[in-house]
Design a protein around this motif. Sequence first.
Motif, PDB file in Angstrom:
ATOM      1  N   VAL A 166      32.681  34.355  53.778  1.00 28.44           N
ATOM      2  CA  VAL A 166      33.626  34.699  52.715  1.00 28.44           C
ATOM      3  C   VAL A 166      32.915  35.450  51.595  1.00 28.44           C
ATOM      4  O   VAL A 166      31.939  34.965  51.024  1.00 28.44           O
ATOM      5  N   SER A 167      33.424  36.635  51.289  1.00 30.03           N
ATOM      6  CA  SER A 167      32.945  37.424  50.152  1.00 30.03           C
ATOM      7  C   SER A 167      34.050  37.452  49.104  1.00 30.03           C
ATOM      8  O   SER A 167      35.222  37.623  49.435  1.00 30.03           O
ATOM      9  N   VAL A 168      33.662  37.274  47.834  1.00 25.32           N
ATOM     10  CA  VAL A 168      34.645  37.142  46.757  1.00 25.32           C
ATOM     11  C   VAL A 168      34.452  38.268  45.757  1.00 25.32           C
ATOM     12  O   VAL A 168      33.347  38.497  45.260  1.00 25.32           O
ATOM     13  N   PHE A 169      35.539  38.948  45.454  1.00 23.61           N
ATOM     14  CA  PHE A 169      35.531  40.068  44.522  1.00 23.61           C
ATOM     15  C   PHE A 169      36.599  39.840  43.446  1.00 23.61           C
ATOM     16  O   PHE A 169      37.625  39.210  43.705  1.00 23.61           O
ATOM     17  N   GLY A 170      36.346  40.356  42.252  1.00 17.93           N
ATOM     18  CA  GLY A 170      37.381  40.352  41.228  1.00 17.93           C
ATOM     19  C   GLY A 170      37.725  38.996  40.658  1.00 17.93           C
ATOM     20  O   GLY A 170      38.872  38.757  40.271  1.00 17.93           O
ATOM     21  N   PHE A 171      36.728  38.093  40.559  1.00 16.21           N
ATOM     22  CA  PHE A 171      36.933  36.810  39.890  1.00 16.21           C
ATOM     23  C   PHE A 171      36.114  36.813  38.594  1.00 16.21           C
ATOM     24  O   PHE A 171      35.029  37.381  38.538  1.00 16.21           O
ATOM     25  N   GLY A 172      36.626  36.165  37.562  1.00 11.56           N
ATOM     26  CA  GLY A 172      35.889  36.044  36.315  1.00 11.56           C
ATOM     27  C   GLY A 172      36.127  37.200  35.359  1.00 11.56           C
ATOM     28  O   GLY A 172      36.924  38.111  35.607  1.00 11.56           O
ATOM     29  N   ALA A 173      35.402  37.161  34.249  1.00  6.66           N
ATOM     30  CA  ALA A 173      35.542  38.182  33.209  1.00  6.66           C
ATOM     31  C   ALA A 173      34.755  39.436  33.566  1.00  6.66           C
ATOM     32  O   ALA A 173      33.947  39.446  34.499  1.00  6.66           O
ATOM     33  N   ASP A 174      34.984  40.524  32.816  1.00  8.39           N
ATOM     34  CA  ASP A 174      34.176  41.722  33.017  1.00  8.39           C
ATOM     35  C   ASP A 174      32.867  41.585  32.237  1.00  8.39           C
ATOM     36  O   ASP A 174      32.580  40.538  31.636  1.00  8.39           O
ATOM     37  N   GLN A 175      32.056  42.631  32.233  1.00 12.96           N
ATOM     38  CA  GLN A 175      30.728  42.545  31.621  1.00 12.96           C
ATOM     39  C   GLN A 175      30.773  42.323  30.115  1.00 12.96           C
ATOM     40  O   GLN A 175      29.781  41.917  29.509  1.00 12.96           O
ATOM     41  N   PHE A 176      31.943  42.563  29.502  1.00  3.20           N
ATOM     42  CA  PHE A 176      32.072  42.367  28.055  1.00  3.20           C
ATOM     43  C   PHE A 176      32.727  41.024  27.725  1.00  3.20           C
ATOM     44  O   PHE A 176      33.034  40.742  26.569  1.00  3.20           O
TER      45      PHE A 176
END
Length: 358
Positions: free
Chosen positions: A302-312
């Motif tokens: 399983v690969s997970v993308f687009g979770f959490g906040a951005d770099q800011f």
Amino acid sequence: MSLFWSVELLTSPNKLDFDIIPHAMPLPKRKRIRTFMLLFCIVTFATFLFSYTFRDPSLYFFKYAFRLPDNLFSKGACACRRCMAEPEDDPWFTERFNLSIHPLMTSGNSLLSDDTFKWWQWLQAESHPANYTEVVEELFQVIPDEALYADGSPERCRTCAVVGNSGNLKGSQYGDLIDSTDIIIRMNQAPTAGFEEDVGSRTTHHVMYPESSVDLDNTTHLVLIPFKTLDLQWIISALTTGTIKHTYVPVTSRIKANKDMVLIYSPTFFKYVYETWLDSHGRYPSTGFLTLLFAIHICDKVSVFGFGADQFGNWHHYWEENHLAGAFRHTGVHDGDYEYNVTLLLADKHKIQMFKGR
């Protein structure tokens, strides 16, 4: 010239060394032979270690150092380098991971315990639900009644991408990587048109509930997360008559989707995720976390993308502008911080691979 080997005793103030050298051989030839012998030893050792790794895959040196094909290091449970369920798993994961609870509903597993039914009906306070058994019977006259994804084997390495909606996908250029996996799961609105370079273009499974529904193409599985009996009635209606237009808010009465590819998230699995993986934090899990646990139970990698906040540190959707930061972190019903910490823990234990984008 005849070649004779002898042992020369080399002495020094501190030690005795035994050096095997050819008699009467020029120095350059000696150096070449010593180099050859050193290379031979290195190759022999590497071959031994490599073969030992096949016999005892608890040594992951080659797996992670050289990015070899997934099926090269099969342990038997699956054909990936590392399977979701490993014999040497730590107690935290082992006591939670339960493959006997299937993520998807069928007529065979649709019967809910009294405790599960009461909890499920409480989620969105459905006060006068229709007869659940009758609704389920009607449901499986409209959509297939199949037990899918119970086909794990030593020959299978099912790779899956769980694609969240975080703004950290902007500029990530993960599109090709996402599209290269076997199963690509998106959720709720999740547009791809115009964002292909960052989020990919393929979707095999799209997770939604009535209030977040979108139209799908004919090749995508609609995965419905029902929060109440009315949600099951809605999917029947949305695929047939279009009579249900309101749940607790107005909803789309008809939906474009292949009814032969509709799947229903099991309420029993829903409760298992909430109690076992989240220790009952929040009112109920978010769509993202429910989707992640769905993938963990049907996929080998399983690969997970687009979770959490951005770099800011902003929390927003990738199709929105930053002035909407914070729009989906605090909903009042999910414990986003707890969910994210569990997600990071799964990554730390190499159960999932997190791609944090930008």
